[in-house]
Design a protein around this motif. Structure first.
Motif, PDB file in Angstrom:
ATOM      1  N   GLY A 379      35.955 -40.305  46.384  1.00 46.27           N
ATOM      2  CA  GLY A 379      35.571 -41.165  45.270  1.00 46.27           C
ATOM      3  C   GLY A 379      34.293 -41.940  45.458  1.00 46.27           C
ATOM      4  N   GLU A 380      33.630 -41.819  46.625  1.00 47.72           N
ATOM      5  CA  GLU A 380      32.371 -42.546  46.818  1.00 47.72           C
ATOM      6  C   GLU A 380      31.302 -42.016  45.870  1.00 47.72           C
ATOM      7  OE1 GLU A 380      33.885 -40.852  49.203  1.00 47.72           O
ATOM      8  OE2 GLU A 380      34.395 -42.160  50.882  1.00 47.72           O
ATOM      9  N   GLN A 381      30.554 -42.946  45.295  1.00 47.42           N
ATOM     10  CA  GLN A 381      29.493 -42.591  44.347  1.00 47.42           C
ATOM     11  C   GLN A 381      28.143 -42.966  44.943  1.00 47.42           C
ATOM     12  OE1 GLN A 381      30.959 -44.967  41.155  1.00 47.42           O
ATOM     13  NE2 GLN A 381      32.312 -43.384  40.353  1.00 47.42           N
ATOM     14  N   GLU A 382      27.238 -41.993  45.027  1.00 54.05           N
ATOM     15  CA  GLU A 382      25.951 -42.207  45.677  1.00 54.05           C
ATOM     16  C   GLU A 382      24.819 -41.669  44.808  1.00 54.05           C
ATOM     17  OE1 GLU A 382      27.488 -41.607  50.306  1.00 54.05           O
ATOM     18  OE2 GLU A 382      26.485 -39.978  49.234  1.00 54.05           O
ATOM     19  N   LEU A 383      23.787 -42.466  44.654  1.00 59.72           N
ATOM     20  CA  LEU A 383      22.569 -42.010  43.995  1.00 59.72           C
ATOM     21  C   LEU A 383      21.828 -41.095  44.969  1.00 59.72           C
ATOM     22  CD1 LEU A 383      20.706 -42.338  41.497  1.00 59.72           C
ATOM     23  CD2 LEU A 383      19.580 -44.202  42.742  1.00 59.72           C
ATOM     24  N   VAL A 384      21.394 -39.925  44.505  1.00 59.61           N
ATOM     25  CA  VAL A 384      20.774 -38.929  45.380  1.00 59.61           C
ATOM     26  C   VAL A 384      19.269 -38.879  45.177  1.00 59.61           C
ATOM     27  CG1 VAL A 384      20.680 -36.478  45.967  1.00 59.61           C
ATOM     28  CG2 VAL A 384      22.883 -37.564  45.485  1.00 59.61           C
ATOM     29  N   SER A 385      18.820 -38.881  43.943  1.00 63.29           N
ATOM     30  CA  SER A 385      17.378 -38.810  43.681  1.00 63.29           C
ATOM     31  C   SER A 385      17.067 -39.457  42.339  1.00 63.29           C
ATOM     32  CB  SER A 385      16.890 -37.357  43.684  1.00 63.29           C
ATOM     33  OG  SER A 385      17.382 -36.656  42.563  1.00 63.29           O
ATOM     34  N   VAL A 386      15.827 -39.943  42.210  1.00 58.63           N
ATOM     35  CA  VAL A 386      15.342 -40.546  40.968  1.00 58.63           C
ATOM     36  C   VAL A 386      13.920 -40.060  40.736  1.00 58.63           C
ATOM     37  CG1 VAL A 386      14.704 -42.679  39.790  1.00 58.63           C
ATOM     38  CG2 VAL A 386      16.774 -42.614  41.183  1.00 58.63           C
ATOM     39  N   THR A 387      13.635 -39.632  39.498  1.00 58.77           N
ATOM     40  CA  THR A 387      12.288 -39.217  39.114  1.00 58.77           C
ATOM     41  C   THR A 387      11.854 -40.021  37.894  1.00 58.77           C
ATOM     42  OG1 THR A 387      12.633 -36.968  39.941  1.00 58.77           O
ATOM     43  CG2 THR A 387      10.818 -37.305  38.391  1.00 58.77           C
ATOM     44  N   LEU A 388      10.705 -40.680  38.009  1.00 62.89           N
ATOM     45  CA  LEU A 388      10.126 -41.423  36.892  1.00 62.89           C
ATOM     46  C   LEU A 388       8.973 -40.606  36.334  1.00 62.89           C
ATOM     47  CD1 LEU A 388      10.041 -44.970  38.499  1.00 62.89           C
ATOM     48  CD2 LEU A 388      11.633 -44.157  36.772  1.00 62.89           C
ATOM     49  N   LYS A 389       9.104 -40.192  35.067  1.00 60.27           N
ATOM     50  CA  LYS A 389       8.086 -39.366  34.424  1.00 60.27           C
ATOM     51  C   LYS A 389       7.312 -40.215  33.417  1.00 60.27           C
ATOM     52  CE  LYS A 389      10.634 -35.031  34.935  1.00 60.27           C
ATOM     53  NZ  LYS A 389      11.210 -33.860  34.236  1.00 60.27           N
ATOM     54  N   GLY A 390       6.121 -40.638  33.805  1.00 57.51           N
ATOM     55  CA  GLY A 390       5.285 -41.436  32.926  1.00 57.51           C
ATOM     56  C   GLY A 390       4.064 -40.669  32.471  1.00 57.51           C
ATOM     57  N   LYS A 391       3.088 -41.378  31.946  1.00 64.68           N
ATOM     58  CA  LYS A 391       1.865 -40.726  31.484  1.00 64.68           C
ATOM     59  C   LYS A 391       1.013 -40.248  32.654  1.00 64.68           C
ATOM     60  CE  LYS A 391       1.456 -43.086  27.025  1.00 64.68           C
ATOM     61  NZ  LYS A 391       0.606 -43.922  26.169  1.00 64.68           N
ATOM     62  N   GLY A 392       1.124 -40.961  33.772  1.00 68.04           N
ATOM     63  CA  GLY A 392       0.407 -40.529  34.961  1.00 68.04           C
ATOM     64  C   GLY A 392       1.235 -39.529  35.747  1.00 68.04           C
ATOM     65  N   ARG A 393       1.074 -39.549  37.044  1.00 65.01           N
ATOM     66  CA  ARG A 393       1.839 -38.623  37.861  1.00 65.01           C
ATOM     67  C   ARG A 393       3.277 -39.099  37.987  1.00 65.01           C
ATOM     68  NH1 ARG A 393       3.065 -39.609  43.116  1.00 65.01           N
ATOM     69  NH2 ARG A 393       2.365 -41.594  44.040  1.00 65.01           N
ATOM     70  N   ASP A 394       4.181 -38.149  38.221  1.00 63.03           N
ATOM     71  CA  ASP A 394       5.588 -38.480  38.388  1.00 63.03           C
ATOM     72  C   ASP A 394       5.809 -39.165  39.735  1.00 63.03           C
ATOM     73  OD1 ASP A 394       5.858 -37.175  36.025  1.00 63.03           O
ATOM     74  OD2 ASP A 394       6.813 -35.375  36.855  1.00 63.03           O
ATOM     75  N   ARG A 395       6.779 -40.060  39.762  1.00 60.85           N
ATOM     76  CA  ARG A 395       7.177 -40.711  41.008  1.00 60.85           C
ATOM     77  C   ARG A 395       8.593 -40.259  41.344  1.00 60.85           C
ATOM     78  NH1 ARG A 395       5.813 -47.015  41.284  1.00 60.85           N
ATOM     79  NH2 ARG A 395       6.273 -46.518  43.471  1.00 60.85           N
ATOM     80  N   ARG A 396       8.764 -39.757  42.552  1.00 59.04           N
ATOM     81  CA  ARG A 396      10.053 -39.199  42.961  1.00 59.04           C
ATOM     82  C   ARG A 396      10.564 -39.922  44.201  1.00 59.04           C
ATOM     83  NH1 ARG A 396      10.327 -34.311  40.147  1.00 59.04           N
ATOM     84  NH2 ARG A 396       8.293 -33.577  39.429  1.00 59.04           N
TER      85      ARG A 396
END
Length: 599
Positions: A379-396
């Motif tokens: 039942g453990e919940q873990e964030l694995v990855s996040v990607t921010l897609k803006g007008k510039g380059r993506d941040r991962r």
């Protein structure tokens, strides 16, 4: 009397009684013959009508009443006819609406095999958001109160999983008709409804060769099933770079009896083999993907229903923290709540954004947010990855457990992004002289104070303000005893007037943020026990209580290579989830398209 007059007389005489007839011998004889003939004819008609009345209940078809005869009715087994409907907009493809999931069998760090559920979600924060902190908090509270499930998987608002199953012929038992309508009872054999088989999809994406028997222990399928599958595949090992999808069927009344219905093997070079279970338990290669695709769709629907029934209430403390975050991230919190993302995962996203100083003040600046999280068997919940897609380059950003043993997030270059430099490295301290000009309490001269002072009891523990390497443990006239740490961000922190350092700590040792590195003292030019805390970026001193500096580790060598491999795995999992959702959508299109079952 001529012939015509005789005929008229005979016709008229047959309709009257003897008492009104003239007394003519010849006419009496004709009247006797006509009377007896009429009785015979009436009797024949009566018999005919009686026979018809008696036989009519035994006949399915009424006798023809006109010259045009109906064609005989032939009862034949007909195929289900597709429902014709006006052309609508193109069917929604997953990836922009609801969460998508994948049940993965993977080897854990301790060498054991486990089943983990991965979820891939995409949020467009500019889409239908009120931006109000109050509405965001309300949405969070609603999720907490109702226990709404974070895994609300529905293929489309107008095409939910049950509709998909009904149209594709894989319906749930609950959707089966309870009785046959009267109009359908003609020549229909009614059999008791059987409980529908529950279908699950399990995927193996090994990072090292895995034997089928090892996978078997997690899935709960008989050894004979896997032996037959190994025979059909021509081997019992799934290698790195390959993918094995299993469709598992299970009767609700017999939860301990599961069997493999389909197996899809994808080789490293892209070659695919699809095997279906035969009645005798053997597996045979097939080329028609439609039954498999529809079972995948049913498995997705079952995962959604199972998640809804097993959702857990959020901890009140976490819900309160998320409501507080709504003041800084109103659109984000509202979207996360609307999508029923677990509160723990939502908090991890907020903490990651705060650690990197990411805030949105204008609508135009709000990016698209893609993230992957997972839920383990426990039942453990873990964030694995996040990607921010803006007008510039993506941040991962990607989760990774470094040599310190603690999980943290790194950017795609291997630089830690989940830690910022601590403003107060002694928890028991109280801020004294700050950063800037002052009159030195001992020298009585006006001097610039290059750091800050924290008054604290003698011997209070001092921790590293960030990850780094000990570069100096020494003593000077002004500093007294001190320790200096070099951080990966290109800056150093110094901790002076200390009583001493922990036993065994030496120059060259790597320390993690929060690790005890010294104890409060009053050495050097000091008026009492306190910590002098200094931050130097290159040749410039900065106020450590205001600086927002990355305080994590930059991966190098073997750790960086392992991290890059993990990035590849996360991307593979995300692409597999999206491909599965797309396949399910195509299956829905096929099931709802008139005439598709004739292809």
């Amino acid at each position: 009397m001529d012939a015509r007059a005789s005929a008229i007389a005979v016709r008229d005489e047959s309709c009257v009684g003897d008492e009104f007839a003239p007394d003519i011998p010849g006419l009496k004889a004709r009247r006797f013959w006509i009377r007896n003939s009429g009785c015979v004819i009436a009797a024949a008609l009566l018999v005919t009508l009686s026979s018809t009345a008696l036989l009519e209940p035994l006949s399915d078809v009424a006798p023809p009443t006109g010259p045009e005869q109906k064609k005989p009715v032939v009862l034949a087994r007909t195929r289900r006819q597709s429902v014709t409907s006006p052309k609508k907009a193109r069917l929604w493809m997953p990836r922009t609406g609801r969460p998508e999931t994948l049940d993965l069998v993977e080897r854990m760090g301790d060498g054991s095999m486990s089943q983990t559920s991965y979820f891939d979600i995409s949020l467009d924060l500019n889409e239908n958001a009120s931006g109000s902190a109050a509405s965001s908090a309300s949405a969070v509270a609603q999720v907490a109160d109702t226990g709404a499930n974070p895994f609300d998987l529905v293929l489309q608002d107008a095409l939910d999983a049950r509709q998909l199953m009904r149209h594709s012929g894989l319906g749930y038992a609950a959707d089966a008709p309870k009785a046959v309508r009267p109009a359908d009872q003609s020549n229909v054999t009614v059999t008791p409804a059987q409980e529908a088989m529950l279908v699950r999809r399990i995927v193996s994406l090994p990072v090292q060769p895995e034997r089928l028997r090892d996978i078997k222990g997690v899935i709960g399928v008989s050894e004979q099933d896997f032996a037959q599958l190994a025979s059909g595949l021509g081997g019992d090992v799934v290698r790195k770079g390959e993918q094995l999808d299993l469709i598992i069927g299970q009767r609700p009344a017999q939860p301990n009896l599961s069997e493999i219905l389909f197996a899809r093997h994808l080789a490293a070079d892209g070659r695919e083999r699809l095997l279906a279970r035969c009645d005798d338990g053997h597996f045979q290669l097939v080329t028609d993907h439609r039954p498999y695709d529809r079972m995948v769709a049913e498995a997705l629907a079952h995962q959604a229903a199972e998640a809804r029934s097993g959702s857990a209430q959020a901890v009140p403390k976490d819900v309160a923290a998320l409501q507080d975050a709504a003041a800084d991230y109103p659109k984000l919190i509202e979207h996360l709540a609307r999508r029923n993302v677990p509160v723990k995962v939502s908090l991890q996203i907020v903490q990651l954004l705060r650690a990197n100083g990411i805030h949105w003040s204008k609508t135009a600046d709000v990016p698209q947010l893609d993230f992957v999280f997972r839920t383990a068997e426990q039942g453990e919940q873990e964030l694995v990855s996040v990607t921010l897609k803006g007008k510039g380059r993506d941040r991962r950003f990607y989760r990774y457990v470094s040599d310190s043993g603690k999980p943290e997030f790194f950017d795609d270059a291997g630089r830690s992004v989940s830690k910022t430099l601590m403003h107060k490295p002694v928890s028991a301290g109280q801020l004294g002289d700050g950063f800037g000009w002052r009159v030195h309490p001992i020298l009585r001269t006006r001097k610039f104070h290059n750091g800050v002072d924290y008054r604290a009891p003698m011997g209070s523990p001092i921790v590293a303000a960030g990850d780094g390497v000990v570069v100096k443990i020494d003593s000077e006239t002004g500093y007294g005893k001190y320790i200096r740490i070099q951080h990966d961000g290109g800056y150093t922190t110094t901790y002076a007037h200390i009583e001493g350092t922990p036993k065994g700590l030496r120059v060259g040792d790597h320390v993690a943020q929060g690790q005890v590195i010294a104890y409060v003292g009053s050495t050097g030019l000091s008026t009492g026990p306190h910590l002098y805390y200094e931050l130097r970026v290159g040749d410039t001193y900065k106020d450590p209580t205001k600086a927002e500096m990355p305080a994590g580790t930059t991966l190098r060598g073997r750790a960086l290579e392992e991290f890059r491999q993990q990035i590849g795995r996360v991307e593979t999992i995300a692409s597999t989830i999206r491909a599965t959702a797309t396949s399910a959508a195509h299956s829905a299109v096929s099931a709802l398209t008139p005439g598709s079952d004739k292809q």
